[in-house]
Design a protein around this motif. Structure first.
Motif, PDB file in Angstrom:
ATOM      1  N   THR A  68     -17.800 -22.879  -9.735  1.00 58.47           N
ATOM      2  CA  THR A  68     -18.163 -22.126 -10.924  1.00 58.47           C
ATOM      3  C   THR A  68     -16.937 -21.339 -11.362  1.00 58.47           C
ATOM      4  N   PHE A  69     -16.962 -20.819 -12.554  1.00 52.19           N
ATOM      5  CA  PHE A  69     -15.832 -20.033 -13.050  1.00 52.19           C
ATOM      6  C   PHE A  69     -15.586 -18.818 -12.154  1.00 52.19           C
ATOM      7  N   ASP A  70     -16.650 -18.142 -11.763  1.00 47.76           N
ATOM      8  CA  ASP A  70     -16.501 -16.972 -10.884  1.00 47.76           C
ATOM      9  C   ASP A  70     -15.897 -17.361  -9.531  1.00 47.76           C
ATOM     10  N   GLU A  71     -16.330 -18.484  -8.964  1.00 50.92           N
ATOM     11  CA  GLU A  71     -15.769 -18.946  -7.691  1.00 50.92           C
ATOM     12  C   GLU A  71     -14.289 -19.289  -7.840  1.00 50.92           C
ATOM     13  N   TYR A  72     -13.965 -19.947  -8.950  1.00 57.32           N
ATOM     14  CA  TYR A  72     -12.574 -20.317  -9.217  1.00 57.32           C
ATOM     15  C   TYR A  72     -11.698 -19.065  -9.329  1.00 57.32           C
ATOM     16  N   LEU A  73     -12.155 -18.088 -10.105  1.00 59.64           N
ATOM     17  CA  LEU A  73     -11.384 -16.841 -10.261  1.00 59.64           C
ATOM     18  C   LEU A  73     -11.161 -16.148  -8.925  1.00 59.64           C
ATOM     19  N   ALA A  74     -12.196 -16.063  -8.134  1.00 55.17           N
ATOM     20  CA  ALA A  74     -12.074 -15.395  -6.838  1.00 55.17           C
ATOM     21  C   ALA A  74     -11.091 -16.121  -5.925  1.00 55.17           C
ATOM     22  N   LYS A  75     -11.073 -17.429  -6.001  1.00 56.48           N
ATOM     23  CA  LYS A  75     -10.202 -18.222  -5.137  1.00 56.48           C
ATOM     24  C   LYS A  75      -8.755 -18.252  -5.638  1.00 56.48           C
ATOM     25  N   VAL A  76      -8.563 -18.370  -6.931  1.00 60.52           N
ATOM     26  CA  VAL A  76      -7.242 -18.640  -7.489  1.00 60.52           C
ATOM     27  C   VAL A  76      -6.547 -17.409  -8.063  1.00 60.52           C
ATOM     28  N   VAL A  77      -7.298 -16.505  -8.639  1.00 63.67           N
ATOM     29  CA  VAL A  77      -6.696 -15.350  -9.308  1.00 63.67           C
ATOM     30  C   VAL A  77      -6.925 -14.104  -8.455  1.00 63.67           C
ATOM     31  N   ASN A  78      -5.970 -13.832  -7.585  1.00 64.94           N
ATOM     32  CA  ASN A  78      -6.079 -12.667  -6.722  1.00 64.94           C
ATOM     33  C   ASN A  78      -5.058 -11.603  -7.144  1.00 64.94           C
ATOM     34  N   LYS A  79      -5.165 -10.452  -6.560  1.00 63.08           N
ATOM     35  CA  LYS A  79      -4.315  -9.315  -6.931  1.00 63.08           C
ATOM     36  C   LYS A  79      -2.827  -9.633  -6.745  1.00 63.08           C
ATOM     37  N   ALA A  80      -2.474 -10.256  -5.641  1.00 66.27           N
ATOM     38  CA  ALA A  80      -1.072 -10.589  -5.382  1.00 66.27           C
ATOM     39  C   ALA A  80      -0.520 -11.536  -6.445  1.00 66.27           C
ATOM     40  N   ARG A  81      -1.304 -12.549  -6.815  1.00 73.79           N
ATOM     41  CA  ARG A  81      -0.846 -13.495  -7.829  1.00 73.79           C
ATOM     42  C   ARG A  81      -0.684 -12.803  -9.177  1.00 73.79           C
ATOM     43  N   VAL A  82      -1.600 -11.924  -9.521  1.00 78.54           N
ATOM     44  CA  VAL A  82      -1.498 -11.191 -10.793  1.00 78.54           C
ATOM     45  C   VAL A  82      -0.256 -10.298 -10.781  1.00 78.54           C
TER      46      VAL A  82
END
Length: 175
Positions: free
Chosen positions: A31-45
């Motif tokens: 899901t979009f929420d699962e994808y965000l949690a997995k791929v877009v983390n604080k370190a990457r941002v």
């Protein structure tokens, strides 16, 4: 060319690890929420913000030329290869030949292999420097060879579309 074919495939063999990875593709989608949690983390941002600051002038110029915001360019770069740090380690021609030989989508991978060989023949990268993912995605923006031929840019004007190591070409290609 004959030279490219002979150089790359004189002693080529299927790569078992490529077949193994191809067989382990996820059967479901996130899901979009699962994808965000997995791929877009604080370190990457945080890393992305730092890269925007480091490349502000170049990103501003590319943004103006292609109409794509710098944040989107850097976000895709971060998601695809962790800002160029994880481009894969497989020989793209050998991985594509393996997948074409395997038979499970062989027409698609055979076409991508031919396009990869054209990229080498056009002089954009050396045959043994063309590394990428097990599935043939390559460079800092993880283009398949067909995407490379359609979208890669020679932003610095040196005659090569270098999505592996020339930052301006990487950013312009993403844009």
């Amino acid at each position: 060319s004959d030279a490219t074919l002979n150089d790359l495939f004189a002693d080529a063999e299927p790569i078992d690890r490529v077949i193994e990875l191809d067989r382990k593709q996820p059967e479901s989608t996130l899901t979009f929420d699962e994808y965000l949690a997995k791929v877009v983390n604080k370190a990457r941002v945080n890393n992305g913000v730092a890269h925007i600051d480091e490349n502000r002038t170049l990103l501003k110029d590319i943004s103006a030329k292609y109409g794509v915001q710098p944040e989107f360019i850097v976000a895709l770069w971060g998601i695809e290869t962790s800002y160029g740090n994880n481009m894969g380690s497989f020989s793209v021609p050998h991985a594509l030949a393996t997948l074409a030989y395997d038979g499970r989508r062989s027409d698609y991978f055979r076409d991508e292999l031919i396009k990869a060989l054209k990229i080498v023949d056009q002089g954009h990268i050396g045959a043994w420097e063309m590394v990428g993912s097990w599935a043939g995605a390559m460079g800092q923006c993880q283009f398949m060879p067909s995407s490379f031929l359609n979208f890669a840019e020679d932003y610095n004007g040196d005659g090569k579309r270098d999505i592996w190591s020339t930052q301006s070409d990487v950013f312009a290609s993403i844009a």
